[in-house]
Design a protein around this motif. Structure first.
Motif, short mmCIF file in Angstrom:
data_model
loop_
_atom_site.label_atom_id
_atom_site.label_comp_id
_atom_site.label_asym_id
_atom_site.label_seq_id
_atom_site.Cartn_x
_atom_site.Cartn_y
_atom_site.Cartn_z
N PHE A 186 45.42 41.91 26.97
CA PHE A 186 45.67 40.54 27.31
C PHE A 186 47.37 40.61 27.58
CE2 PHE A 186 47.38 36.25 26.17
CZ PHE A 186 47.27 35.72 27.32
N LEU A 187 47.85 40.31 28.65
CA LEU A 187 49.17 40.26 28.98
C LEU A 187 49.57 38.60 29.20
CD1 LEU A 187 48.10 43.02 30.48
CD2 LEU A 187 50.79 43.36 30.63
N SER A 242 37.40 36.44 26.20
CA SER A 242 37.70 36.13 27.65
C SER A 242 38.92 35.34 27.93
CB SER A 242 36.45 35.71 28.48
OG SER A 242 36.27 34.21 27.97
N LEU A 243 39.48 35.39 29.20
CA LEU A 243 40.77 34.71 29.53
C LEU A 243 40.14 33.21 29.56
CD1 LEU A 243 43.37 34.65 30.29
CD2 LEU A 243 42.76 34.89 32.74
N GLU A 244 39.21 32.78 30.02
CA GLU A 244 38.46 31.65 30.04
C GLU A 244 38.57 31.07 28.69
OE1 GLU A 244 34.78 28.70 31.35
OE2 GLU A 244 34.58 30.81 31.85
N GLU A 245 38.12 31.55 27.77
CA GLU A 245 38.00 31.26 26.38
C GLU A 245 39.37 31.00 25.75
OE1 GLU A 245 36.38 32.42 21.90
OE2 GLU A 245 35.82 33.75 23.60
N THR A 288 38.24 45.47 36.36
CA THR A 288 38.31 44.11 36.70
C THR A 288 39.51 43.32 35.90
OG1 THR A 288 35.97 43.83 37.01
CG2 THR A 288 36.97 41.99 36.69
N LEU A 289 40.17 42.59 36.72
CA LEU A 289 41.16 41.93 36.23
C LEU A 289 41.08 40.44 36.51
CD1 LEU A 289 45.08 42.78 36.74
CD2 LEU A 289 44.32 40.46 37.12
N GLU A 290 41.20 39.53 35.22
CA GLU A 290 41.16 38.07 35.41
C GLU A 290 42.54 37.49 35.16
OE1 GLU A 290 36.82 37.13 33.18
OE2 GLU A 290 38.68 37.00 32.01
N TYR A 291 43.01 36.80 35.94
CA TYR A 291 44.40 36.02 35.66
C TYR A 291 44.34 34.93 36.07
CZ TYR A 291 44.51 35.91 40.93
OH TYR A 291 44.57 35.64 42.36
N THR A 321 52.37 33.75 33.74
CA THR A 321 51.20 34.83 34.28
C THR A 321 50.35 35.16 33.22
OG1 THR A 321 52.44 35.44 36.14
CG2 THR A 321 50.67 36.74 35.45
N MET A 322 49.30 34.91 33.15
CA MET A 322 48.18 35.46 31.74
C MET A 322 47.23 36.23 32.57
SD MET A 322 47.83 32.13 29.45
CE MET A 322 47.36 31.06 30.79
N ILE A 323 46.94 37.52 32.09
CA ILE A 323 45.96 38.72 32.71
C ILE A 323 45.26 38.97 31.55
CG2 ILE A 323 45.99 40.85 33.72
CD1 ILE A 323 48.80 40.42 34.88
N MET A 324 43.85 39.24 32.05
CA MET A 324 42.98 39.76 30.72
C MET A 324 42.38 41.01 31.72
SD MET A 324 41.71 39.50 27.85
CE MET A 324 41.57 37.88 27.36
#
Length: 338
Positions: free
Chosen positions: A166-167, A199-202, A234-237, A224-227
């Motif tokens: 996570f960034l 997860s980024l959603e959580e 896969t990248l979630e952002y 900017t938040m990245i998982m």
């Protein structure tokens, strides 16, 4: 606050010491010349140093340079009967310049500026303690330079239990202590629970309501938040108000644009998108300070150029460290070592 007064004129010494005591500043040491002062400053901590300009053997300007070479964060206030030394005094790094004879109010204002700076340095230490980087330097290189003592930029890189990375890069608007306090609150919040999420959603579901309580009316956060998922494919952002995230995949640089407005105290939870990045080589997050400046000589350090020439990143960061920026500058470079 511990103070030293450096002045070869005894009457001037006594007058300043008396005025400082009237301001309830009682921990005052005096030195009659630059050499005595330098020895004292080397062995004793002083929060504030008053320097006369015209002194025998070594003048106050030369003494100031020697002090700054040893202790770059020391607060210097010059006092002189002449105003024409002021520019040179500020070039040395002075935080104040008093023309004799000065009033109690002028002295008070100068001391208060130093006290404010002291508070900012303490806040800076706390902010830096909240920054996390769980990755090896070979995998993640960070450049950060604040435009002033305190920065409105905050970043951290976390390696989660799931293997995901996570960034986050957050830029609070404005300068000084207010945006710095905001990003400090954000960092403290994230550090409490970021390792518990999967997860980024959580993470956003937990963080968004708390963020709303930190922000004042009309205050906003660009972010900017990245998982980066554990499989590396896969990248979630979620990104709001920031320049595009750059991802290098098989020699192609992809721009991932913001998908949300900046976050405010009435904002809904940010939207999250997913991006397939199979075969990714590297990525770069950056704050607006590296883009929004008036120095044409820095064009060779544009984000896409840095990402394209990652082998020279270390030298580029050394050069950038010497530059003056109008705003805080943060760059996070992540390399795929798998």
């Amino acid at each position: 606050m511990k103070i030293i007064v450096v002045d070869d004129e005894e009457l001037a010494q006594k007058r300043l010491v008396r005025m400082l005591k009237e301001l309830d500043l009682k921990h005052v040491t005096v030195a009659k010349d630059a050499y005595e002062a330098l020895e004292l400053i080397k062995t004793t901590h002083f929060d504030l140093i008053f320097l006369d300009i015209n002194m025998p053997q070594m003048d106050g300007l030369e003494l100031g340079r020697k002090i700054k070479a040893l202790f770059k964060d020391k607060a210097l206030i010059y006092q002189s009967a002449y105003s024409h030394y002021a520019l040179e005094a500020f070039d040395v790094g002075a935080v104040g310049y008093l023309v004799k004879p000065y009033s109690m109010e002028q002295l008070k204002q100068s001391v208060e500026r130093v006290e404010t700076k002291e508070q900012e340095y303490l806040a800076k230490e706390k902010m830096e303690a909240g920054i996390i980087n769980d990755l090896h330097p070979d995998a993640c290189v960070v450049f950060h330079k604040a435009a002033d003592v305190l920065s409105g930029d905050f970043y951290s890189i976390y390696k989660l239990q799931s293997g995901a990375i996570f960034l986050c890069l957050i830029d609070a608007q404005g300068h000084g202590i207010s945006p710095a306090l905001t990003v400090f609150a954000v960092s403290s919040m994230l550090n409490k629970f970021v390792y518990e999420v999967s997860s980024l959603e959580e993470l956003i579901t937990k963080a968004a309501p708390m963020l709303q309580t930190f922000l004042a009316e009309e205050e906003q956060l660009s972010y900017t938040m990245i998982m980066l998922c554990a499989d590396g494919k896969t990248l979630e952002y979620a990104s709001g108000g920031m320049y595009p995230l750059l991802v290098k995949v098989e020699e192609e640089i992809r721009k991932v644009k913001a998908n949300n407005p900046p976050f405010m105290n009435f904002s809904q939870a940010p939207n999250i998108e997913r991006l397939e990045i199979v075969g990714w080589e590297s990525l770069l997050l950056y704050s607006d300070g590296i883009v929004e400046h008036a120095n044409s000589a820095l064009e060779e350090f544009a984000p896409h150029v840095l990402l394209q020439n990652a082998s020279t990143l270390s030298e580029a960061f050394k050069t950038l460290q010497k530059q003056d920026f109008e705003d805080d500058v943060t760059l996070l470079y992540l390399q795929n070592l798998s």
